[in-house]
Design an enzyme around this catalytic site. Sequence first.
Site, short mmCIF file in Angstrom:
data_model
loop_
_atom_site.label_atom_id
_atom_site.label_comp_id
_atom_site.label_asym_id
_atom_site.label_seq_id
_atom_site.Cartn_x
_atom_site.Cartn_y
_atom_site.Cartn_z
N PHE A 1 0.86 -1.20 0.00
CA PHE A 1 0.00 0.00 0.00
C PHE A 1 0.90 1.25 0.00
O PHE A 1 0.66 2.20 -0.73
CB PHE A 1 -0.88 0.05 1.26
N LYS B 1 -10.32 -2.37 5.97
CA LYS B 1 -10.69 -3.74 5.62
C LYS B 1 -11.54 -4.37 6.71
O LYS B 1 -11.23 -4.21 7.89
CB LYS B 1 -9.42 -4.57 5.44
C1 LIG Z 1 -2.71 -7.91 5.26
S1 LIG Z 1 -1.37 -7.24 6.14
C2 LIG Z 1 -1.18 -5.65 5.42
C3 LIG Z 1 -0.61 -5.66 4.00
C4 LIG Z 1 -0.25 -4.25 3.53
N1 LIG Z 1 -1.44 -3.45 3.29
C5 LIG Z 1 0.55 -4.26 2.27
O1 LIG Z 1 0.02 -3.80 1.25
O2 LIG Z 1 1.71 -4.68 2.28
C6 LIG Z 1 -2.10 -6.86 7.69
C7 LIG Z 1 -1.13 -6.31 8.72
O3 LIG Z 1 -1.85 -5.87 9.88
C8 LIG Z 1 -0.90 -5.89 10.94
N2 LIG Z 1 -1.56 -5.74 12.25
C9 LIG Z 1 -2.50 -6.55 12.81
N3 LIG Z 1 -2.85 -6.10 14.03
C10 LIG Z 1 -2.13 -4.96 14.25
C11 LIG Z 1 -2.06 -4.02 15.32
N4 LIG Z 1 -2.79 -4.18 16.43
N5 LIG Z 1 -1.23 -2.95 15.20
C12 LIG Z 1 -0.46 -2.79 14.09
N6 LIG Z 1 -0.49 -3.65 13.03
C13 LIG Z 1 -1.30 -4.72 13.11
C14 LIG Z 1 -0.21 -7.23 10.75
O4 LIG Z 1 1.03 -7.24 11.43
C15 LIG Z 1 -0.08 -7.31 9.23
O5 LIG Z 1 1.20 -6.92 8.78
#
Ligand SMILES: C[S@@+](CC[C@H](N)C(=O)[O-])C[C@H]1O[C@@H](n2cnc3c(N)ncnc32)[C@H](O)[C@@H]1O
Length: 194
Positions: free
Chosen positions: A53, A150
Site C-alpha cells: 500500500f 478492511k
Molecule cells: C494484510 S497485512 C497488510 C498488508 C499491507 N497493506 C501491504 O500492502 O503490504 C495486515 C497487517 O496488519 C498488521 N496488524 C495486525 N494487528 C495490528 C495491530 N494491532 N497494530 C499494528 N499492526 C497490526 C499485521 O502485522 C499485518 O502486517
Amino acid sequence: MNKFNVQDQYSKKAREQGYRARSIFKLEEIQDKFKLIKSGDNVLDLGAAPGSFLQYISKIVGENGGAIGIDLQKIESLRLSNVETYVGDIFDDKVYTQIDIDQFDVITSDLAPKTSGVAFMDGGRSFDLNLKVLEVCEKHLKKGGNAVMKILSGFSEGELVGPAKQMFKQVRKMRPKAIRKSSGESYIVCLKKI
Ligand SMILES: C[S@@+](CC[C@H](N)C(=O)[O-])C[C@H]1O[C@@H](n2cnc3c(N)ncnc32)[C@H](O)[C@@H]1O
C-alpha cells in the site's frame, strides 16, 4: 484459466511490478473508483507491512505529500523519500506521538488479525481493530478527509457502518476483484469526514 490462476495472476503481477504484496491491487481498484488519495496528500496507513500500500500511495502523493505506515512488524526499508514507517501496535497511543504529523488527509487500513479460521472470532477481532481505526480517524483525520478499512465477515457490519456514517458524509462497501474468492474480506470506504 481456472479460478486459482485468475486469482494468482495478482501475485505474479505484483512481483513483476516490484510490489511487496498483491494487496496493492485491492487499493488500486478502490482508488480508481473513489479517488480517495490525491497528489500532495499526507496518508496514514495502519497495518502497513510488508508495504505494498505504501509503495502505491507514495506514487500518488508524490514529492509534496507523504505516507506513514504503522505495523506490529518491522517494514524493511522501501527506499522512498516520502515514506516513513513505525513499529507499533495501533492500540498503543504512544505510537502516534512519535509521528510529526497530527492531522492526515487520508487514513488507510488493511489491518488483519491473526486468523483462527473461526469466522465469528476472526470477524470479532477485525471489528475491534476497525473500531480503533474509527477512533484514529476521529483524532487524526482532517475534516473533509477520506478513509478506507478492511473488514472480515463474521460480525454485524451495521455496528461499524453506523458509527462511520455519523463521522463521514458517505460510507460505501466494496469488494475488489483482487480479493481471493475464498476470503471473507471486503472494504468500507468512508468519504468526506464531517
Ligand atoms: C494484510 S497485512 C497488510 C498488508 C499491507 N497493506 C501491504 O500492502 O503490504 C495486515 C497487517 O496488519 C498488521 N496488524 C495486525 N494487528 C495490528 C495491530 N494491532 N497494530 C499494528 N499492526 C497490526 C499485521 O502485522 C499485518 O502486517
